[in-house]
Design a protein around this motif. Sequence first.
Motif, PDB file in Angstrom:
ATOM      1  N   LEU A   1       0.601  -1.050   0.004  1.00 46.96           N
ATOM      2  CA  LEU A   1      -0.130   0.109   0.201  1.00 46.96           C
ATOM      3  C   LEU A   1       0.749   1.719  -0.154  1.00 46.96           C
ATOM      4  CD1 LEU A   1      -2.807  -0.651   2.415  1.00 46.96           C
ATOM      5  CD2 LEU A   1      -2.700  -0.967  -0.206  1.00 46.96           C
ATOM      6  N   GLU A   2       1.946   0.897   0.361  1.00 43.64           N
ATOM      7  CA  GLU A   2       3.235   2.060   0.807  1.00 43.64           C
ATOM      8  C   GLU A   2       2.826   3.559  -0.975  1.00 43.64           C
ATOM      9  OE1 GLU A   2       7.284   1.650   0.509  1.00 43.64           O
ATOM     10  OE2 GLU A   2       6.899   0.370   3.115  1.00 43.64           O
ATOM     11  N   GLY A   3       2.824   4.536  -0.713  1.00 44.29           N
ATOM     12  CA  GLY A   3       2.547   5.553  -1.924  1.00 44.29           C
ATOM     13  C   GLY A   3       0.830   5.726  -2.090  1.00 44.29           C
ATOM     14  N   SER A   4       0.344   4.976  -1.984  1.00 46.49           N
ATOM     15  CA  SER A   4      -1.403   5.248  -2.066  1.00 46.49           C
ATOM     16  C   SER A   4      -1.927   6.444  -0.713  1.00 46.49           C
ATOM     17  CB  SER A   4      -2.172   3.703  -1.480  1.00 46.49           C
ATOM     18  OG  SER A   4      -2.223   3.506  -0.642  1.00 46.49           O
ATOM     19  N   GLY A   5      -1.830   6.447  -0.117  1.00 48.70           N
ATOM     20  CA  GLY A   5      -1.773   7.748   1.449  1.00 48.70           C
ATOM     21  C   GLY A   5      -2.712   6.641   2.330  1.00 48.70           C
ATOM     22  N   ILE A   6      -2.887   5.640   2.309  1.00 53.73           N
ATOM     23  CA  ILE A   6      -3.431   4.275   2.794  1.00 53.73           C
ATOM     24  C   ILE A   6      -2.593   3.512   3.735  1.00 53.73           C
ATOM     25  CG2 ILE A   6      -5.057   2.942   3.195  1.00 53.73           C
ATOM     26  CD1 ILE A   6      -6.647   6.467   2.267  1.00 53.73           C
ATOM     27  N   THR A   7      -2.779   3.639   5.089  1.00 54.34           N
ATOM     28  CA  THR A   7      -2.485   2.719   5.806  1.00 54.34           C
ATOM     29  C   THR A   7      -3.369   1.027   5.734  1.00 54.34           C
ATOM     30  OG1 THR A   7      -3.005   2.700   7.878  1.00 54.34           O
ATOM     31  CG2 THR A   7      -1.546   3.937   7.870  1.00 54.34           C
ATOM     32  N   ARG A   8      -2.518   0.406   5.958  1.00 59.96           N
ATOM     33  CA  ARG A   8      -3.125  -0.896   5.770  1.00 59.96           C
ATOM     34  C   ARG A   8      -4.345  -0.941   7.105  1.00 59.96           C
ATOM     35  NH1 ARG A   8      -3.704  -5.339   9.781  1.00 59.96           N
ATOM     36  NH2 ARG A   8      -1.711  -3.623  10.948  1.00 59.96           N
ATOM     37  N   ILE A   9      -4.341  -0.581   7.925  1.00 60.24           N
ATOM     38  CA  ILE A   9      -5.161  -0.623   9.243  1.00 60.24           C
ATOM     39  C   ILE A   9      -6.647  -0.010   8.320  1.00 60.24           C
ATOM     40  CG2 ILE A   9      -5.370   1.420  10.326  1.00 60.24           C
ATOM     41  CD1 ILE A   9      -6.494  -2.115  11.723  1.00 60.24           C
ATOM     42  N   GLN A  10      -6.536   1.446   7.627  1.00 63.30           N
ATOM     43  CA  GLN A  10      -7.361   2.457   6.979  1.00 63.30           C
ATOM     44  C   GLN A  10      -8.006   1.103   5.631  1.00 63.30           C
ATOM     45  OE1 GLN A  10      -4.706   5.585   5.947  1.00 63.30           O
ATOM     46  NE2 GLN A  10      -5.535   7.055   7.731  1.00 63.30           N
ATOM     47  N   TRP A  11      -7.487   0.719   5.355  1.00 67.02           N
ATOM     48  CA  TRP A  11      -7.863  -0.282   3.586  1.00 67.02           C
ATOM     49  C   TRP A  11      -8.879  -1.487   4.812  1.00 67.02           C
ATOM     50  CZ3 TRP A  11      -8.089  -4.826   2.268  1.00 67.02           C
ATOM     51  CH2 TRP A  11      -8.199  -5.115   0.930  1.00 67.02           C
ATOM     52  N   ILE A  12      -8.081  -1.645   5.889  1.00 66.94           N
ATOM     53  CA  ILE A  12      -9.057  -2.547   6.115  1.00 66.94           C
ATOM     54  C   ILE A  12     -10.487  -2.449   7.034  1.00 66.94           C
ATOM     55  CG2 ILE A  12      -9.000  -4.453   8.670  1.00 66.94           C
ATOM     56  CD1 ILE A  12      -6.424  -4.917   8.141  1.00 66.94           C
ATOM     57  N   SER A  13     -10.829  -1.243   7.335  1.00 64.32           N
ATOM     58  CA  SER A  13     -11.754  -0.320   7.685  1.00 64.32           C
ATOM     59  C   SER A  13     -12.446  -0.128   6.546  1.00 64.32           C
ATOM     60  CB  SER A  13     -11.439   0.885   8.384  1.00 64.32           C
ATOM     61  OG  SER A  13     -10.330   2.222   8.028  1.00 64.32           O
ATOM     62  N   MET A  14     -11.914   0.321   5.312  1.00 65.75           N
ATOM     63  CA  MET A  14     -12.274   1.073   4.374  1.00 65.75           C
ATOM     64  C   MET A  14     -13.298  -0.094   3.802  1.00 65.75           C
ATOM     65  SD  MET A  14      -9.987   3.271   2.384  1.00 65.75           S
ATOM     66  CE  MET A  14     -10.571   3.858   1.069  1.00 65.75           C
ATOM     67  N   TYR A  15     -12.202  -1.468   3.757  1.00 66.92           N
ATOM     68  CA  TYR A  15     -13.062  -2.615   3.126  1.00 66.92           C
ATOM     69  C   TYR A  15     -14.568  -2.584   4.105  1.00 66.92           C
ATOM     70  CZ  TYR A  15     -13.381  -7.948   1.820  1.00 66.92           C
ATOM     71  OH  TYR A  15     -13.991  -9.212   2.248  1.00 66.92           O
ATOM     72  N   TYR A  16     -14.412  -3.377   5.031  1.00 67.85           N
ATOM     73  CA  TYR A  16     -15.291  -4.177   5.801  1.00 67.85           C
ATOM     74  C   TYR A  16     -16.681  -2.532   6.074  1.00 67.85           C
ATOM     75  CZ  TYR A  16     -12.853  -8.017   8.459  1.00 67.85           C
ATOM     76  OH  TYR A  16     -12.171  -8.453   8.621  1.00 67.85           O
ATOM     77  N   ILE A  17     -16.269  -1.319   5.543  1.00 68.44           N
ATOM     78  CA  ILE A  17     -17.573  -0.743   6.015  1.00 68.44           C
ATOM     79  C   ILE A  17     -17.858  -0.600   4.332  1.00 68.44           C
ATOM     80  CG2 ILE A  17     -17.994   1.545   5.626  1.00 68.44           C
ATOM     81  CD1 ILE A  17     -14.922   2.590   7.240  1.00 68.44           C
ATOM     82  N   ASN A  18     -17.305  -1.087   3.099  1.00 65.61           N
ATOM     83  CA  ASN A  18     -18.238  -1.043   1.873  1.00 65.61           C
ATOM     84  C   ASN A  18     -18.431  -2.441   2.111  1.00 65.61           C
ATOM     85  OD1 ASN A  18     -18.105  -0.823  -1.061  1.00 65.61           O
ATOM     86  ND2 ASN A  18     -16.877  -2.552  -0.983  1.00 65.61           N
TER      87      ASN A  18
END
Length: 126
Positions: A12-29
């Motif tokens: 995820l480096e360079g995306s501006g999103i951390t792993r924990i943010q990505w996981i939360s976005m996944y669940y919210i979606n």
Amino acid sequence: MKQFSEAFGRKLEGSGITRIQWISMYYINEFENISQRELSNLMCVKDSSIGRLIDRLERDGIVTRTRSTEDRRVITLALSEEGQRQFETLLPLGVEFNNQLIKNIPEKDLETFENVLKTMLSNIQE
């Protein structure tokens, strides 16, 4: 497990999103109108930590909070338009990472692994 987390973080480096943010976005979606408490439980994170995470995602325009009309204590979460756009852009990285993890593992072994994990989870919930 730490190696998995670190490897996905690197992806995820360079995306501006951390792993924990990505996981939360996944669940919210994945779970429409998920509450902060439900997200906290799914991610095995304290409510206060989820609150700070959501504060940041909301500040960055990725997540919106809505207070329930039935129970004012319940706050539901949704991806904003920007959050949905970012998630759709980043989802292929998650799929690619998952494919990398399961590469060269026969489907039968993956099914057995999933069944064992489900049984273990069931055992601790009894």
